[in-house]
Design an enzyme around this catalytic site. Structure first.
Site, PDB file in Angstrom:
ATOM      1  N   GLU A  85      -4.712   3.595   6.532  1.00 51.79           N
ATOM      2  CA  GLU A  85      -4.468   3.420   5.101  1.00 51.79           C
ATOM      3  C   GLU A  85      -4.793   4.662   4.282  1.00 51.79           C
ATOM      4  O   GLU A  85      -4.025   5.053   3.414  1.00 51.79           O
ATOM      5  CB  GLU A  85      -5.254   2.213   4.578  1.00 51.79           C
ATOM      6  CG  GLU A  85      -4.887   1.829   3.176  1.00 51.79           C
ATOM      7  CD  GLU A  85      -5.429   0.461   2.777  1.00 51.79           C
ATOM      8  OE1 GLU A  85      -6.040   0.372   1.700  1.00 51.79           O
ATOM      9  OE2 GLU A  85      -5.254  -0.500   3.534  1.00 51.79           O
ATOM     10  N   ARG A 138       0.837  -1.203   0.000  1.00 52.05           N
ATOM     11  CA  ARG A 138       0.000   0.000   0.000  1.00 52.05           C
ATOM     12  C   ARG A 138       0.874   1.255   0.000  1.00 52.05           C
ATOM     13  O   ARG A 138       0.581   2.244   0.670  1.00 52.05           O
ATOM     14  CB  ARG A 138      -0.968   0.020   1.195  1.00 52.05           C
ATOM     15  CG  ARG A 138      -1.888  -1.165   1.289  1.00 52.05           C
ATOM     16  CD  ARG A 138      -2.837  -1.266   0.090  1.00 52.05           C
ATOM     17  NE  ARG A 138      -3.616  -2.482   0.178  1.00 52.05           N
ATOM     18  CZ  ARG A 138      -3.267  -3.650  -0.353  1.00 52.05           C
ATOM     19  NH1 ARG A 138      -2.143  -3.742  -1.050  1.00 52.05           N
ATOM     20  NH2 ARG A 138      -4.021  -4.712  -0.219  1.00 52.05           N
ATOM     21  N   SER A 179     -10.895  -0.056   3.182  1.00 52.53           N
ATOM     22  CA  SER A 179     -10.111  -0.566   4.311  1.00 52.53           C
ATOM     23  C   SER A 179      -9.419   0.605   5.001  1.00 52.53           C
ATOM     24  O   SER A 179      -8.618   1.310   4.386  1.00 52.53           O
ATOM     25  CB  SER A 179      -9.081  -1.583   3.828  1.00 52.53           C
ATOM     26  OG  SER A 179      -9.720  -2.692   3.245  1.00 52.53           O
TER      27      SER A 179
END
Length: 340
Positions: free
Chosen positions: A336, A166, A240
């Site tokens: 995130e 990520r 998420s």
């Protein structure tokens, strides 16, 4: 002719969490040349610039004192092939899921495990999006971006992007410097399905599919995501919310001794990736709210806007969840979405 900026522009509908935000000025970019000319004109000099894609992976402030540029560059095409791959390019403004389905319908599989991920093509490399056993970098070839300081067009190949979990160069040393305008993917001609994730194999079995096609895999993943994740059009969310944490082997062994049901995945370096959603659920936050925000009742990894949430509400719940997980497991969760 000056660029057609809109002053005091509301971004509420342009971020999937639905947080209220007003940008001092806002404009849409429809081509790389348009953006390059804008930069060279000097109209952005000295201003804070936010490059916006689908608004699906960011947390906005109540006011952004700067310029918001929404990347709306269209286009998708097959630009070539060799014995092993199809090379497919798409404009940064293309909807990611629509692009994935188009590649499958055209007979160019490889992105099916990334079906139904919200956002745009241009945002995909920034986050190095991933799901169900596939990360975007595995299909990436090259991207074109405009330097927001000079207006020059720059190519980034795989090595230049510094992809991580990520993560990418666009979230690190190049953050805020470049606007991605197009991305080219390398899709395998000799395709094999990626179905090792239990949810995927179970969904295919429930559909009585033994030898799945790329569209079968995509359909299965769409069904899984629709069951687990809220539709941003109905419930504001940024997908998420926390990254799956990675812990050392000794820490993992210690956790397993106390929590034998802990889901974990061994990494190449010997560390272990843990399921953040499981940690949050075990910490008691699944379906629990704090003010107008809460952790989703069907998937503890997703924070949702239950109506009227502001950035401060999100930050308050974020710290409460992180504190509880750290106290219970000794694991520090990382957020995130990008905090603007």
């Amino acid at each position: 002719m000056p660029f057609p900026f809109q002053p005091d522009f509301a971004l509420d509908a342009l971020n999937t969490f639905g947080l209220p935000c007003v940008a001092r000025r806002y404009g849409e970019i429809l081509s790389a040349s348009q953006l390059a000319n804008l930069v060279r004109s000097g109209e952005l000099n000295g201003d804070r610039v936010l490059v916006l894609g689908g608004g699906s992976n960011m947390l906005l402030p109540e006011r952004f004192e700067g310029t918001v540029l929404r990347m709306a560059i269209p286009g998708r095409e097959l630009i070539g092939s060799d014995d092993d791959h199809h090379f497919v390019r798409a404009g940064a403004g293309e909807n990611w899921h629509a692009f994935v389905r188009w590649t499958l319908e055209m007979g160019w599989p490889g992105l099916e495990n990334l079906s139904l991920i919200p956002g745009t093509v241009g945002a995909a490399p920034v986050q190095n999006i991933g799901a169900y056993g596939l990360e975007m970098y595995e299909r990436f070839l090259v991207l074109e971006a405009v330097d927001l300081k000079s207006g020059s067009t720059v190519s980034f190949d795989f090595d230049s992007c510094h992809f991580g979990y990520r993560d990418s160069v666009f979230k690190q040393e190049a953050a805020g410097r470049f606007a991605i305008c197009s991305v080219t993917f390398r899709l395998p001609k000799r395709w094999t399905p990626l179905t090792r994730y239990l949810d995927v194999s179970k969904e295919l079995a429930a559909r009585h599919i033994i030898d799945p096609s790329p569209l079968d895999v995509s359909d299965a993943i769409i069904a899984i995501r629709e069951r687990k994740l809220p539709d941003p059009a109905r419930i504001g969310n940024a997908g998420s919310f926390f990254k799956n944490p990675v812990v050392s082997a000794p820490h993992h062994e210690k956790l397993l001794a106390t929590f034998p049901a802990l889901p974990s995945y061994r990494q190449l370096d010997g560390s272990f990736k843990l399921a953040a959603g499981w940690l949050i659920e075990q910490a008691g936050w699944k379906g629990k709210a704090l003010g107008p925000v809460g952790m989703y009742s069907e998937q503890a990894l997703v924070m949702v806007n239950q109506g009227g949430a502001r950035r401060a509400d999100v930050e308050q719940l974020t710290e409460a969840v992180r504190r509880e997980v750290d106290t219970r497991f000794g694991v520090k969760l990382e957020v995130e979405p990008e905090r603007v």
